[in-house]
Design a protein around this motif. Sequence first.
Motif, mmCIF file in Angstrom:
data_model
loop_
_atom_site.group_PDB
_atom_site.id
_atom_site.type_symbol
_atom_site.label_atom_id
_atom_site.label_comp_id
_atom_site.label_asym_id
_atom_site.label_seq_id
_atom_site.Cartn_x
_atom_site.Cartn_y
_atom_site.Cartn_z
ATOM 1 N N LEU A 111 -24.873 -0.936 10.789
ATOM 2 C CA LEU A 111 -24.267 -0.595 9.506
ATOM 3 C C LEU A 111 -22.981 -1.359 9.237
ATOM 4 O O LEU A 111 -22.586 -1.497 8.075
ATOM 5 N N LEU A 112 -22.315 -1.851 10.266
ATOM 6 C CA LEU A 112 -21.031 -2.522 10.066
ATOM 7 C C LEU A 112 -20.807 -3.511 11.193
ATOM 8 O O LEU A 112 -21.073 -3.220 12.359
ATOM 9 N N MET A 113 -20.313 -4.701 10.813
ATOM 10 C CA MET A 113 -19.991 -5.726 11.807
ATOM 11 C C MET A 113 -18.745 -6.456 11.321
ATOM 12 O O MET A 113 -18.792 -7.249 10.393
ATOM 13 N N HIS A 114 -17.594 -6.134 11.947
ATOM 14 C CA HIS A 114 -16.335 -6.822 11.664
ATOM 15 C C HIS A 114 -16.064 -7.781 12.819
ATOM 16 O O HIS A 114 -15.589 -7.404 13.864
ATOM 17 N N GLU A 115 -16.415 -9.032 12.602
ATOM 18 C CA GLU A 115 -16.225 -10.005 13.683
ATOM 19 C C GLU A 115 -16.067 -11.391 13.078
ATOM 20 O O GLU A 115 -16.865 -11.815 12.237
ATOM 21 N N ASN A 116 -15.065 -12.082 13.459
ATOM 22 C CA ASN A 116 -14.810 -13.434 12.971
ATOM 23 C C ASN A 116 -14.769 -14.365 14.169
ATOM 24 O O ASN A 116 -13.850 -14.308 14.985
ATOM 25 N N LYS A 117 -15.784 -15.202 14.305
ATOM 26 C CA LYS A 117 -15.879 -16.067 15.478
ATOM 27 C C LYS A 117 -14.931 -17.251 15.399
ATOM 28 O O LYS A 117 -14.527 -17.818 16.408
ATOM 29 N N LYS A 118 -14.553 -17.704 14.190
ATOM 30 C CA LYS A 118 -13.688 -18.881 14.058
ATOM 31 C C LYS A 118 -12.235 -18.539 14.351
ATOM 32 O O LYS A 118 -11.530 -19.281 15.013
ATOM 33 N N SER A 119 -11.777 -17.430 13.827
ATOM 34 C CA SER A 119 -10.383 -17.031 14.063
ATOM 35 C C SER A 119 -10.336 -15.562 14.398
ATOM 36 O O SER A 119 -11.014 -14.751 13.775
ATOM 37 N N SER A 120 -9.539 -15.212 15.379
ATOM 38 C CA SER A 120 -9.475 -13.834 15.840
ATOM 39 C C SER A 120 -8.796 -12.958 14.794
ATOM 40 O O SER A 120 -7.888 -13.391 14.080
ATOM 41 N N VAL A 121 -9.281 -11.697 14.714
ATOM 42 C CA VAL A 121 -8.641 -10.713 13.858
ATOM 43 C C VAL A 121 -7.486 -10.098 14.624
ATOM 44 O O VAL A 121 -7.652 -9.586 15.728
ATOM 45 N N VAL A 122 -6.320 -10.151 14.042
ATOM 46 C CA VAL A 122 -5.111 -9.657 14.690
ATOM 47 C C VAL A 122 -4.593 -8.464 13.909
ATOM 48 O O VAL A 122 -4.412 -8.534 12.680
ATOM 49 N N LEU A 123 -4.374 -7.361 14.626
ATOM 50 C CA LEU A 123 -3.767 -6.187 14.026
ATOM 51 C C LEU A 123 -2.324 -6.103 14.481
ATOM 52 O O LEU A 123 -2.036 -5.984 15.676
ATOM 53 N N THR A 124 -1.417 -6.193 13.512
ATOM 54 C CA THR A 124 -0.003 -6.063 13.850
ATOM 55 C C THR A 124 0.331 -4.604 14.123
ATOM 56 O O THR A 124 -0.515 -3.714 13.967
ATOM 57 N N ALA A 125 1.548 -4.341 14.517
ATOM 58 C CA ALA A 125 1.978 -2.983 14.850
ATOM 59 C C ALA A 125 1.779 -2.049 13.660
ATOM 60 O O ALA A 125 2.178 -2.368 12.531
ATOM 61 N N ASP A 126 1.123 -0.940 13.909
ATOM 62 C CA ASP A 126 0.876 0.100 12.921
ATOM 63 C C ASP A 126 -0.070 -0.347 11.801
ATOM 64 O O ASP A 126 -0.157 0.311 10.769
ATOM 65 N N GLU A 127 -0.798 -1.434 12.002
ATOM 66 C CA GLU A 127 -1.751 -1.897 10.998
ATOM 67 C C GLU A 127 -3.124 -1.301 11.288
ATOM 68 O O GLU A 127 -3.451 -0.948 12.432
ATOM 69 N N THR A 128 -3.958 -1.203 10.231
ATOM 70 C CA THR A 128 -5.293 -0.623 10.372
ATOM 71 C C THR A 128 -6.348 -1.593 9.861
ATOM 72 O O THR A 128 -6.088 -2.447 9.011
ATOM 73 N N LEU A 129 -7.540 -1.451 10.410
ATOM 74 C CA LEU A 129 -8.739 -2.149 9.948
ATOM 75 C C LEU A 129 -9.758 -1.070 9.601
ATOM 76 O O LEU A 129 -10.203 -0.325 10.473
ATOM 77 N N ASP A 130 -10.113 -0.963 8.312
ATOM 78 C CA ASP A 130 -10.978 0.148 7.911
ATOM 79 C C ASP A 130 -12.064 -0.334 6.964
ATOM 80 O O ASP A 130 -11.985 -1.418 6.382
ATOM 81 N N ASP A 131 -13.089 0.489 6.846
ATOM 82 C CA ASP A 131 -14.215 0.189 5.973
ATOM 83 C C ASP A 131 -15.004 1.475 5.744
ATOM 84 O O ASP A 131 -14.842 2.464 6.466
ATOM 85 N N VAL A 132 -15.866 1.440 4.708
ATOM 86 C CA VAL A 132 -16.731 2.570 4.378
ATOM 87 C C VAL A 132 -18.184 2.128 4.552
ATOM 88 O O VAL A 132 -18.583 1.078 4.047
ATOM 89 N N ILE A 133 -18.951 2.921 5.270
ATOM 90 C CA ILE A 133 -20.369 2.618 5.479
ATOM 91 C C ILE A 133 -21.202 3.650 4.724
ATOM 92 O O ILE A 133 -20.826 4.824 4.603
ATOM 93 N N ARG A 134 -22.339 3.195 4.212
ATOM 94 C CA ARG A 134 -23.268 4.085 3.501
ATOM 95 C C ARG A 134 -24.682 3.757 3.942
ATOM 96 O O ARG A 134 -25.041 2.590 4.067
ATOM 97 N N TYR A 135 -25.465 4.792 4.129
ATOM 98 C CA TYR A 135 -26.838 4.595 4.570
ATOM 99 C C TYR A 135 -27.683 5.771 4.106
ATOM 100 O O TYR A 135 -27.314 6.941 4.278
ATOM 101 N N GLU A 136 -28.843 5.474 3.507
ATOM 102 C CA GLU A 136 -29.779 6.503 3.078
ATOM 103 C C GLU A 136 -30.647 6.898 4.268
ATOM 104 O O GLU A 136 -31.473 6.112 4.727
#
Length: 438
Positions: A111-136
């Motif tokens: 349902l969800l794939m957050h991945e970047n092979k070219k450049s790494s995803v960096v979360l700074t201090a107190d930062e969030t990575l969020d998303d909404v998934i939907r499935y019937e």
Amino acid sequence: MNAADTETHLLALKVMRLTRPTLVGLGPIVTCEPKDLPQSFNRLVEFDGIARTCAEALGAGQTMLLPQSFGNIYLGETFSSYICVHNCTSHPVEGVSVKVDLQSNTSRINLLMHENKKSSVVLTADETLDDVIRYEVKEIGTHILVCEVNYTSPAGFAQSLRKFFKFQVLKPLDVKTKFYNAEMDEIYLEAQIQNVTTGPFCLEKVELDSSEQYTVTSLNTLPNGESVFTSKNMLQPNNSCQFLYCIKPKPEVAKHIKTLREANNVGKLDIVWRSNFGEKGRLQTSQLQRLPFEYKDLRLEVIDAENIVKIGTIFTFQCRVTNTAEHAMKLHITLETKAFADCPYTGSANFVLDVLQPGQFAEFPLTICPSKLGLIKVSPLLIVDTLKNEQFLMTKVVEVFVVDADYHQDGTFLLNKLIRYENPIDSLMQKQIQLQVV
């Protein structure tokens, strides 16, 4: 549902199901005394022509309540969830990726794939990575939401955080069907839909999508297009509603008895409903199987007959005989009334038809003169295959209501045409239908 593990991991994972609020009733309403705060408000509305007494209580009744738990989810509804990954440290975290799968008893869906092979995803201090998934949801039973978070520690080691969230998918509807085989090739389907959820819902659409061999006519609307139901199809828990459909084989199928015998799939029921604040659900039944037509070597049908005739008036009805055997027939038709002293009609027939090859049919008229009032039955009709000397005795041919000679059909009397079943015992079928999502 949520989960967080900040003791051993640098990131926190939270998962929350997204649902709409519900309407709840309030308790007894307690208004203030005149000397309390609403006194000033009451003075303002006292001379307002459109305001009413105790206007401070106008908002009382039902109010919206935010979800307090995961709640129930039913087959055919859409599962929505909020996924949040939070960096709860004071330094950035690199190489962050999120993967969410939904696992059922028979499948596993990403349902969800957050991945970047070219450049790494960096979360700074107190930062969030969020998303909404939907499935019937498409299966009943246990489902597991598998959430996996991968990142790189400050020391350069790969770290992984996995959480599992289990929930049940319930059955929303109970569908039962009954098939009726009419005297012609018509089939009548009665579908009963019951609400087995914990709350009310509204049936938005209930249609029968026919298969390639059949056409469907809905009998749930009046000739002017209005629904036969007096109100919208709102079903309370455990309540049910019936729908009726007329199913006819297509002409190219009906003319071949062998093809008609093998055409058992009539179609699928397509059901759409809305619950609570308009959440939509949709299901289709499995392919509905009609009862097989039990044809003997010879088939007799009455294709044209009146419902009401006057006594002493000649009554003529049209018959059709079909050779459903695998050999040719030469038929001798006989209708006798002399042997029956109390026969309610007079008239006789004695003739021979041309040779009928397998699958062919022939039409012929029969004429009688009613001599008694009331509902009379024209029978028996004797048909003999002279090629094989085989007899077929038709004990029920047609029924007609005989009225007095001065009767005028002015709307004070109405007799509906009766549907005669070929197999009244075998034609009643009631079974549980397996539900599947579209």
